[in-house]
Design a protein around this motif. Structure first.
Motif, PDB file in Angstrom:
ATOM      1  N   ASP A 119      42.728  20.181  56.298  1.00 50.26           N
ATOM      2  CA  ASP A 119      42.639  20.019  54.714  1.00 50.26           C
ATOM      3  C   ASP A 119      42.431  18.457  54.657  1.00 50.26           C
ATOM      4  O   ASP A 119      42.289  17.841  55.440  1.00 50.26           O
ATOM      5  CB  ASP A 119      44.204  20.496  54.463  1.00 50.26           C
ATOM      6  CG  ASP A 119      45.306  19.971  55.030  1.00 50.26           C
ATOM      7  OD1 ASP A 119      45.091  19.193  55.857  1.00 50.26           O
ATOM      8  OD2 ASP A 119      46.367  20.425  54.924  1.00 50.26           O
ATOM      9  N   SER A 130      44.287  24.547  58.831  1.00 50.00           N
ATOM     10  CA  SER A 130      45.040  24.410  57.510  1.00 50.00           C
ATOM     11  C   SER A 130      44.590  25.817  56.831  1.00 50.00           C
ATOM     12  O   SER A 130      43.279  26.399  57.136  1.00 50.00           O
ATOM     13  CB  SER A 130      44.626  23.326  56.871  1.00 50.00           C
ATOM     14  OG  SER A 130      44.933  23.593  55.520  1.00 50.00           O
ATOM     15  N   GLU A 132      44.309  25.879  53.691  1.00 57.41           N
ATOM     16  CA  GLU A 132      43.459  25.635  52.456  1.00 57.41           C
ATOM     17  C   GLU A 132      42.546  24.136  53.100  1.00 57.41           C
ATOM     18  O   GLU A 132      42.696  22.952  52.942  1.00 57.41           O
ATOM     19  CB  GLU A 132      44.351  24.677  51.540  1.00 57.41           C
ATOM     20  CG  GLU A 132      45.432  25.862  50.958  1.00 57.41           C
ATOM     21  CD  GLU A 132      46.335  25.361  49.876  1.00 57.41           C
ATOM     22  OE1 GLU A 132      46.224  24.152  49.456  1.00 57.41           O
ATOM     23  OE2 GLU A 132      46.865  26.050  49.314  1.00 57.41           O
ATOM     24  N   TYR A 134      39.279  21.529  53.473  1.00 52.48           N
ATOM     25  CA  TYR A 134      38.798  20.909  52.404  1.00 52.48           C
ATOM     26  C   TYR A 134      37.116  20.820  52.177  1.00 52.48           C
ATOM     27  O   TYR A 134      36.566  20.437  51.225  1.00 52.48           O
ATOM     28  CB  TYR A 134      39.041  19.393  52.808  1.00 52.48           C
ATOM     29  CG  TYR A 134      38.004  18.807  54.018  1.00 52.48           C
ATOM     30  CD1 TYR A 134      36.594  18.467  53.964  1.00 52.48           C
ATOM     31  CD2 TYR A 134      38.583  18.737  55.162  1.00 52.48           C
ATOM     32  CE1 TYR A 134      35.681  17.928  54.709  1.00 52.48           C
ATOM     33  CE2 TYR A 134      37.842  18.087  56.187  1.00 52.48           C
ATOM     34  CZ  TYR A 134      36.328  17.678  56.097  1.00 52.48           C
ATOM     35  OH  TYR A 134      35.627  17.130  57.152  1.00 52.48           O
TER      36      TYR A 134
END
Length: 199
Positions: A119, A130, A132, A134
Motif C-alpha cells: 500500500d 496489503s 489495499e 497503491y
C-alpha cells in the motif's frame, strides 16, 4: 565461470536487493531519512521512471518502460547464457553481464509487482501483501534508499553556469540493483580488453 555460478551471483544480488527494498519500504515513510554517517544516509524515495527519475510521458509511459525493461532483461539473459555456453568468454564478461542482469531484474520486480503487493508509503509505513495496494501490475514504483552527500555547499561565483548555486556531491539516491548495473558496466569499461578477449 559456469552458468550455475553466474545464476548464483544473479540470485544473491537479487535477494540482497529485494530484502533491502522490502525492509526500507516497510520501516520508512516516504521521504524519511536516517543518518548512518554524515556522508552516508538511508533516504527513502520511490522512482517512477528510469535513472534519476526520468519518465516516459503519457498515460502508458510507465507500462511502456516496464515492457521495455522486460525485453531488455530477456536479451541480457540470452547474452549471459550464450557467453557461457560458447566457452570462450572471459570471467570478466560473464560477471559483468550477471551483475547487469541481476540489477535490471531487481528493478523490474519493483515495477511489475510492488504496485499490487504494497500500500501507499506517503503517510504511513507500507504493508507487504496489503489488501489495499497503491497501484496495479506493471505500474509499481522502484524503491531507492542509498544517499551519499559527500559535500554540500555554495559554489564560488566565478564558476561558469553553476556559480553561486547550492550544490551537493553526490546527490543521486539509488539501490542495490543500481549498484549492480553500474558495477557491471564499470567492469566492461575498465576491463574492456580482458572482458571481450576471446580464448
Amino acid at each position: 565461470m559456469s552458468l550455475r555460478n553466474a545464476y548464483l551471483l544473479v540470485f544473491i544480488v537479487l535477494l540482497v536487493d529485494q530484502i533491502s527494498k522490502i525492509y526500507v519500504k516497510t520501516n520508512f515513510i516516504l521521504g524519511e531519512e536516517v543518518e548512518v554517517f554524515n556522508w552516508f544516509k538511508i533516504h527513502f524515495i520511490e522512482n517512477e521512471g528510469m535513472a534519476w527519475g526520468t519518465q516516459i510521458p503519457g498515460a502508458y509511459g510507465k507500462l511502456v518502460l516496464t515492457l521495455f525493461r522486460l525485453v531488455a532483461v530477456g536479451g541480457i539473459g540470452y547474452w549471459l547464457w550464450d557467453s557461457v555456453e560458447r566457452k570462450h568468454s572471459s570471467n570478466y564478461l560473464i560477471v559483468a553481464i550477471a551483475l547487469i542482469l541481476a540489477g535490471a531484474f531487481g528493478n523490474i520486480v519493483d515495477s511489475v509487482f510492488y504496485g499490487v503487493i504494497f500500500d501507499d508509503s506517503s503517510s504511513q509505513l507500507a504493508t507487504l501483501f496489503s489488501s489495499e495496494p497503491y497501484g496495479r501490475y506493471f505500474h509499481g514504483k522502484v524503491v531507492d534508499m542509498f544517499y551519499f552527500p559527500f559535500w554540500s555547499g555554495n559554489l564560488p561565483q566565478w564558476l561558469p553556469i553553476w556559480g553561486g548555486r547550492d550544490f551537493t556531491f553526490f546527490n543521486a539516491i539509488f539501490n542495490v540493483a543500481d549498484v549492480a548495473i553500474s558495477t557491471g558496466v564499470g567492469i566492461l569499461i575498465v576491463f574492456n580488453k580482458k572482458a571481450f578477449h576471446k580464448h
